[in-house]
Enzyme design. Structure first.
Site, PDB file in Angstrom:
ATOM      1  N   GLY A   1       0.881  -1.190   0.000  1.00 36.19           N
ATOM      2  CA  GLY A   1       0.000   0.000   0.000  1.00 36.19           C
ATOM      3  C   GLY A   1       0.906   1.222   0.000  1.00 36.19           C
ATOM      4  CB  THR A   2       2.971   1.876  -2.303  1.00 34.71           C
ATOM      5  OG1 THR A   2       3.400   0.612  -1.811  1.00 34.71           O
ATOM      6  CG2 THR A   2       4.165   2.704  -2.669  1.00 34.71           C
ATOM      7  CB  VAL A   3       1.766   7.342  -1.113  1.00 33.83           C
ATOM      8  CG1 VAL A   3       0.438   7.037  -0.449  1.00 33.83           C
ATOM      9  CG2 VAL A   3       2.863   7.530  -0.072  1.00 33.83           C
TER      10      VAL A   3
END
Length: 539
Positions: free
Chosen positions: A358-360
């Site tokens: 879950g990355t930005v």
């Protein structure tokens, strides 16, 4: 300086967004409040790096579904006429024990709980980037994030949806008192916030201020570190104060592949950016006449399969890798791999070694030529399901990417870094910057990087068109997902070629990206992702 060849008035794909232009500063991120906080730093005299750090810290508050203070971070920074790489991914605790997990009957790493937690690197990344390339005090750079955590913000629609998804999984999979803190800290009466609902996290605000005041030392040696250590000990976890104190980010030399005249750059292993570069090297052996045909999809998918076969077998903490980066990126290696592709039929992924195995994302640029490609993550949503009491710190589950196979170079070991999925990208041409780009989303990331490079270089799509265009995603064996929007004749032909095709209507799982390019005149061109609450803040 160079801008990839496109006609900004000739869109091939419908979009709810348009290209954004600026000259003195630009920030592209998945959340408007975070992007605007970053641009404010440039307006105050800060650099693109100050803007990126402010945005990154804000994203831990306004998009906690994808990243947090207890996650990792990487960055590629263009400054002083060259590209710099920062690897701020943490290692496994000194007490990590693969044999103990195997003795418990585990054949793969747990997804939740303390065994999945490695030392977080994000706070150290913020401090180190600010120290080397910042112009403003870290307290000023992190102030917007602390303000939003203290005073609250309205939750955006995509974040609300991801929040609900994450806690639905937690409700099914988390069992034990040590998981109670994340429900207490990140729900409202046990429920995820609705779109537009005001969310506050005062404990997170206090933690951010302590990190800012101490240049992150409070997180690794001070009271936050002590709180993490005490929580781990109380639950029988492996992580200790000594592990946190021993960590520091690493400046690394970026690696690249020349793809049809453009250099595409990635962080070297333990990151999986080399997967995208291997696939692009393979694709250098083919020409593309048009985008929306089965052949173009097929060749990209097959190249991606072969690249993943190698990276999943070989990529690890570089101290443990059996094959060198130079070998994996050599022309000879790419030609041998390309020769395995049947242009008419889907194949199964195979490694040249035949091993078992879950990355930005945000981009920023300023008017002085500095640019940054930055990514940070808790890996799976909120991470391990563990929230350190009283701090607002959710601990990532990056250790899930380790193997328990003792023959794998990526097998869990003390103070070892895992195979890492988050990868920032950057493009140059002739030694000059084109700009940062990235697509977040676990193992979708190198696939997204390849598709962005092919879209812009082979098919001359502009940055927004490149992000808007429907994507494919290889999952395993012959299973390939196609977004709704891929032409029916392409999907049918791919199925006839032996691909196990599925059509996906939820675009969130196909990555969320950002792109900034600088023109020869010095203008900044920004694009953001229609699959997220993306925003381009420009000045």
């Amino acid at each position: 300086m160079f801008l990839l060849n496109f006609d900004p008035f000739s869109y091939k794909y419908p979009s709810r967004r348009t290209l954004v232009y600026g000259s003195r500063g630009m920030v592209c991120a998945t959340q408007p409040l975070a992007a605007q906080a970053g641009l404010d730093m440039i307006k105050k005299g800060g650099s693109a790096v100050d803007a990126a750090v402010a945005t990154a810290a804000c994203l831990t508050v306004v998009e906690p579904t994808s990243n947090g203070i207890g996650g990792d971070g990487f960055a590629l920074v263009w400054s002083g006429g060259r590209l710099h790489g920062l690897n701020s991914s943490g290692f496994a605790p000194a007490l990590a024990d693969a044999e103990a997990l195997r003795a418990r009957g585990c054949d793969k790493m747990p997804l939740y709980g303390w065994e999945a937690v490695t030392v977080p690197g994000a706070p150290a990344a913020w401090a180190e980037l600010n120290r080397r390339f910042g112009r403003l005090p870290l307290e000023e750079v992190l102030a917007p994030a602390a303000w939003y955590a203290e005073n609250g913000f309205p939750v955006s629609p995509t974040v609300s949806a991801l929040w609900k998804r994450a806690f639905a999984k937690f409700a099914k999979n988390l069992d034990g008192a040590h998981f109670a803190h994340i429900f207490e800290s990140f729900t409202l009466g046990g429920c995820a916030p609705e779109p537009g609902e005001i969310w506050r996290n005062p404990a997170q605000a206090a933690t951010l201020r302590k990190i800012a005041e101490s240049a992150a030392r409070a997180f690794y040696e001070g009271e936050i570190a002590e709180a993490i250590d005490a929580f781990s000990k109380s639950c029988g976890g492996w992580l200790r104060l000594e592990d946190l104190a021993a960590f520091s980010p690493e400046w690394v030399e970026p690696i690249h592949a020349n793809y049809k005249g453009y250099d595409v750059w990635e962080i070297p292993p333990n990151g999986q950016g080399i997967t995208a570069l291997m696939a692009l090297n393979i694709l250098n052996n083919f020409d593309f006449a048009e985008r929306e045909c089965a052949r173009s999809y097929h060749l990209q998918i097959e190249a991606m399969k072969l690249a993943f076969a190698e990276s999943l077998a070989e990529v690890a903490d570089p101290r443990y890798m059996r094959r060198s980066v130079e070998e994996l990126l050599s022309d000879g290696f790419a030609k041998r791999r390309a020769a395995l592709i049947d242009p008419e039929r889907a194949g199964l992924p195979t490694s040249e070694r035949q091993s078992s195995g879950g990355t930005v994302y945000l981009a920023a640029a300023d008017g002085d030529g500095n640019m940054i490609s930055m990514i940070q993550s808790n890996y799976q949503g909120f991470g391990s399901g563990l929230c350190v009491p009283g701090t607002g710190v959710t601990l990532h589950n990056r250790g899930n990417n380790f193997s328990l196979d003792p023959e794998s170079p990526n097998c869990l070991a003390p103070r070892k870094k895992p195979y890492h999925t988050i990868i920032p990208g950057f493009i140059t041409r002739g030694g000059e910057p084109v700009g940062p780009f990235g697509v977040m989303g676990a193992f979708m990331q190198p696939q997204g990087h390849v598709q962005m490079a092919v879209n812009m270089i082979d098919f001359a799509l502009n940055p927004q068109e490149s992000l808007d265009a429907p994507r494919w995603q290889w999952f395993r064996d012959s299973t390939v997902g196609l977004e709704q929007g891929v032409p029916n004749h392409v999907a049918a032909k791919l199925a006839a070629m032996g691909h196990d095709v599925r059509i996906d209507f939820d675009r969130i799982d196909y990555g969320r990206g950002q792109i900034i390019q600088r023109t020869e005149s010095g203008a900044l061109v920004g694009a953001t992702e229609p699959r997220a609450d993306g925003y381009v803040a420009a000045w």
